[in-house]
Write a protein that holds these residues in place. Structure first.
Motif, mmCIF file in Angstrom:
data_model
loop_
_atom_site.group_PDB
_atom_site.id
_atom_site.type_symbol
_atom_site.label_atom_id
_atom_site.label_comp_id
_atom_site.label_asym_id
_atom_site.label_seq_id
_atom_site.Cartn_x
_atom_site.Cartn_y
_atom_site.Cartn_z
ATOM 1 N N ASP A 134 46.671 17.324 58.526
ATOM 2 C CA ASP A 134 46.751 17.686 59.939
ATOM 3 C C ASP A 134 45.561 17.125 60.723
ATOM 4 O O ASP A 134 44.447 17.017 60.203
ATOM 5 N N GLY A 176 43.917 17.471 64.889
ATOM 6 C CA GLY A 176 44.116 18.246 66.104
ATOM 7 C C GLY A 176 42.899 18.291 66.995
ATOM 8 O O GLY A 176 41.870 17.665 66.711
ATOM 9 N N TYR A 226 40.507 21.057 69.340
ATOM 10 C CA TYR A 226 40.087 22.403 69.685
ATOM 11 C C TYR A 226 39.152 22.288 70.882
ATOM 12 O O TYR A 226 38.622 21.217 71.179
ATOM 13 N N LEU A 248 42.243 26.661 69.479
ATOM 14 C CA LEU A 248 43.149 25.536 69.254
ATOM 15 C C LEU A 248 43.736 25.069 70.581
ATOM 16 O O LEU A 248 44.195 25.867 71.400
ATOM 17 N N ALA A 296 47.706 20.495 67.679
ATOM 18 C CA ALA A 296 47.556 19.904 66.353
ATOM 19 C C ALA A 296 48.834 19.161 66.004
ATOM 20 O O ALA A 296 49.911 19.460 66.537
ATOM 21 N N ASN A 352 39.514 17.577 65.093
ATOM 22 C CA ASN A 352 39.534 18.183 63.760
ATOM 23 C C ASN A 352 40.523 17.435 62.888
ATOM 24 O O ASN A 352 41.592 17.028 63.361
#
Length: 120
Positions: free
Chosen positions: A33, A35, A37, A47, A50, A96
């Motif tokens: 994954d 993403g 944030y 978050l 993602a 991330n």
């Protein structure tokens, strides 16, 4: 060593748009994954969006109509298109990625963060 490097933050007026980009550099890894944030001043990190390596996406409910996450697996990049920005979107935005190396379980990596400031 794996590094996540973000770019694209800055100052924008309310109603404007910004595009954040993040590239994972290094060698000998795969990414699960990826993403974004964000962390407003004095608040917890939350978050934004993602995406899995298969293209499945997940958004914060309040942002899905204005923000779009995209990913290029071949380039190890993830982008965040932010439209109709509001002052409350002001925050440090962090990339991330869940990085897998060899047979080890995935490990979460973070970028250094990029400041997004939306003026009213």
């Amino acid at each position: 060593q794996v590094q996540l490097v973000e770019s694209g933050g800055g100052l924008v007026q309310a109603g404007g748009s910004l595009r954040l980009s993040c590239v994972a550099s290094g060698s000998g890894f795969t990414i699960d994954d990826m993403g974004w944030y964000r962390q407003p001043a004095g608040k917890q990190r939350e978050l934004v969006a993602a995406t899995s390596k298969y293209g499945l996406t997940n958004y914060a409910d309040s942002l899905k109509d204005r923000f779009t996450i995209s990913r290029d697996n071949a380039k190890n990049t993830v982008n965040l298109q932010m439209n109709s920005l509001k002052p409350e979107d002001t925050a440090v935005y962090y990339c991330n990625a869940d990085i897998k190396r060899g047979w080890s379980p995935p490990k979460a990596y973070w970028g250094q963060g990029t400041q997004v400031t939306v003026s009213s």
